[in-house]
Design an enzyme around this catalytic site. Structure first.
Site, PDB file in Angstrom:
ATOM      1  N   ASP A 106      20.843 -71.520  48.320  1.00 13.55           N
ATOM      2  CA  ASP A 106      20.446 -71.649  46.919  1.00 13.55           C
ATOM      3  C   ASP A 106      20.219 -70.285  46.270  1.00 13.55           C
ATOM      4  O   ASP A 106      19.858 -69.314  46.948  1.00 13.55           O
ATOM      5  CB  ASP A 106      19.133 -72.434  46.802  1.00 13.55           C
ATOM      6  CG  ASP A 106      19.265 -73.893  47.205  1.00 13.55           C
ATOM      7  OD1 ASP A 106      20.366 -74.302  47.611  1.00 13.55           O
ATOM      8  OD2 ASP A 106      18.252 -74.610  47.109  1.00 13.55           O
ATOM      9  N   ASP A 107      20.408 -70.248  44.957  1.00 11.95           N
ATOM     10  CA  ASP A 107      19.961 -69.158  44.069  1.00 11.95           C
ATOM     11  C   ASP A 107      20.941 -68.012  43.875  1.00 11.95           C
ATOM     12  O   ASP A 107      20.683 -67.119  43.072  1.00 11.95           O
ATOM     13  CB  ASP A 107      18.615 -68.572  44.511  1.00 11.95           C
ATOM     14  CG  ASP A 107      17.474 -69.571  44.403  1.00 11.95           C
ATOM     15  OD1 ASP A 107      17.718 -70.694  43.916  1.00 11.95           O
ATOM     16  OD2 ASP A 107      16.352 -69.230  44.816  1.00 11.95           O
TER      17      ASP A 107
ATOM     18  N   HIS B 287      23.030 -75.315  40.381  1.00 11.90           N
ATOM     19  CA  HIS B 287      21.581 -75.125  40.599  1.00 11.90           C
ATOM     20  C   HIS B 287      20.895 -74.768  39.276  1.00 11.90           C
ATOM     21  O   HIS B 287      19.908 -74.041  39.277  1.00 11.90           O
ATOM     22  CB  HIS B 287      21.378 -74.021  41.643  1.00 11.90           C
ATOM     23  CG  HIS B 287      20.047 -74.051  42.347  1.00 11.90           C
ATOM     24  ND1 HIS B 287      19.492 -75.200  42.867  1.00 11.90           N
ATOM     25  CD2 HIS B 287      19.164 -73.052  42.623  1.00 11.90           C
ATOM     26  CE1 HIS B 287      18.332 -74.907  43.437  1.00 11.90           C
ATOM     27  NE2 HIS B 287      18.107 -73.610  43.297  1.00 11.90           N
TER      28      HIS B 287
ATOM     29  N   HIS C 150      17.552 -71.681  36.579  1.00 11.31           N
ATOM     30  CA  HIS C 150      16.598 -72.033  37.641  1.00 11.31           C
ATOM     31  C   HIS C 150      15.372 -72.750  37.062  1.00 11.31           C
ATOM     32  O   HIS C 150      14.222 -72.389  37.329  1.00 11.31           O
ATOM     33  CB  HIS C 150      16.173 -70.790  38.426  1.00 11.31           C
ATOM     34  CG  HIS C 150      15.748 -71.101  39.831  1.00 11.31           C
ATOM     35  ND1 HIS C 150      14.432 -71.118  40.223  1.00 11.31           N
ATOM     36  CD2 HIS C 150      16.463 -71.416  40.943  1.00 11.31           C
ATOM     37  CE1 HIS C 150      14.353 -71.415  41.515  1.00 11.31           C
ATOM     38  NE2 HIS C 150      15.580 -71.601  41.975  1.00 11.31           N
TER      39      HIS C 150
ATOM     40  N   HIS D 242      18.304 -69.482  51.313  1.00 12.47           N
ATOM     41  CA  HIS D 242      18.460 -68.907  49.980  1.00 12.47           C
ATOM     42  C   HIS D 242      19.146 -67.539  50.097  1.00 12.47           C
ATOM     43  O   HIS D 242      18.637 -66.665  50.819  1.00 12.47           O
ATOM     44  CB  HIS D 242      17.102 -68.712  49.297  1.00 12.47           C
ATOM     45  CG  HIS D 242      16.397 -70.000  48.998  1.00 12.47           C
ATOM     46  ND1 HIS D 242      15.784 -70.736  49.982  1.00 12.47           N
ATOM     47  CD2 HIS D 242      16.222 -70.667  47.822  1.00 12.47           C
ATOM     48  CE1 HIS D 242      15.252 -71.821  49.426  1.00 12.47           C
ATOM     49  NE2 HIS D 242      15.507 -71.807  48.132  1.00 12.47           N
TER      50      HIS D 242
END
Length: 216
Positions: free
Chosen positions: A35-36, A86, A90, A184
């Site tokens: 993620d991210d 995603h 955020h 992440h």
């Protein structure tokens, strides 16, 4: 690590059955997710590690980061990994109204699609930042054709209270065939991620596991 468990409780999965928490399989398969990103240097190191072990994964990208680092995003695609949305910025779903949340997701999807172009990937995978999403948001996204992917193993790589060894132990101890594991590819998580990931890949590869990308 606070009150959030490493292993997602069965009661949570039963309460939200339309979300994907794991894959049902008897085969030795794990699903690594990141993620991210994309994030300079860090995502590239992740991609190199995955290639070393012939592993495929799924990257849940922040639209804003895709805009900033399109070359890294294209590198993810060129390695044969899957892409997920995603959000653009955020967003924390619990603190965002439905209209704003959907608009942010839509913006991220536009950014992703513009970079995908003629690429073979067409799935609409979505993971809510922080895992926090209102029922109304989840229902609306499913109606728009998204598959909402959660997890059943959290590495806690982002948590500065979690040591690299604990991050590694979280994944080694809790993963089983079909597990969806969260890492992440971010600066915040880099120390734990880059310590644990190669060891996870080596450990499970030696046990005969393969690592696959998710598909909707």
């Amino acid at each position: 690590m606070g009150i959030t468990p490493v292993k997602t409780p069965k009661i949570v999965k039963k309460a939200l059955p339309k979300y994907v928490w794991e894959k049902q399989t008897n085969e030795k398969i794990l699903y690594l997710t990141f993620d991210d990103g994309p994030t300079p240097n860090i995502t590239d190191q992740v991609l190199n590690l995955l290639s070393e072990f012939h592993a495929k994964a799924t990257f849940f990208c922040i639209g804003n980061n895709v805009e900033k680092h399109p070359e890294i995003f294209k590198n993810i695609l060129s390695k044969g990994h899957a892409i997920g949305n995603h959000t653009q910025n955020h967003l924390k779903g619990w603190k965002t109204d439905l209209e704003h949340y959907l608009a942010d997701v839509d913006k991220a999807q536009d950014v992703i699609n513009s970079e995908l172009k003629d690429n073979k990937f067409s799935q609409k995978l979505f993971r809510p930042p922080y895992g926090k999403i209102k029922p109304s948001q989840g229902k609306a996204l499913i109606n728009l054709g998204y598959t909402i992917v959660m997890w059943n193993v959290l590495s806690f790589d982002w948590d500065n209270q979690t040591s690299p060894d604990t991050c590694l132990k979280n994944v080694l101890d809790k993963s089983e065939p079909g597990s969806i594991i969260v890492f992440h590819d971010s600066e915040k998580a880099a120390k734990n991620l880059l310590y644990a990931l190669p060891k996870v890949l080596e450990h499970f590869s030696n046990k005969g596991y393969t690592f696959k990308a998710l598909a909707s």
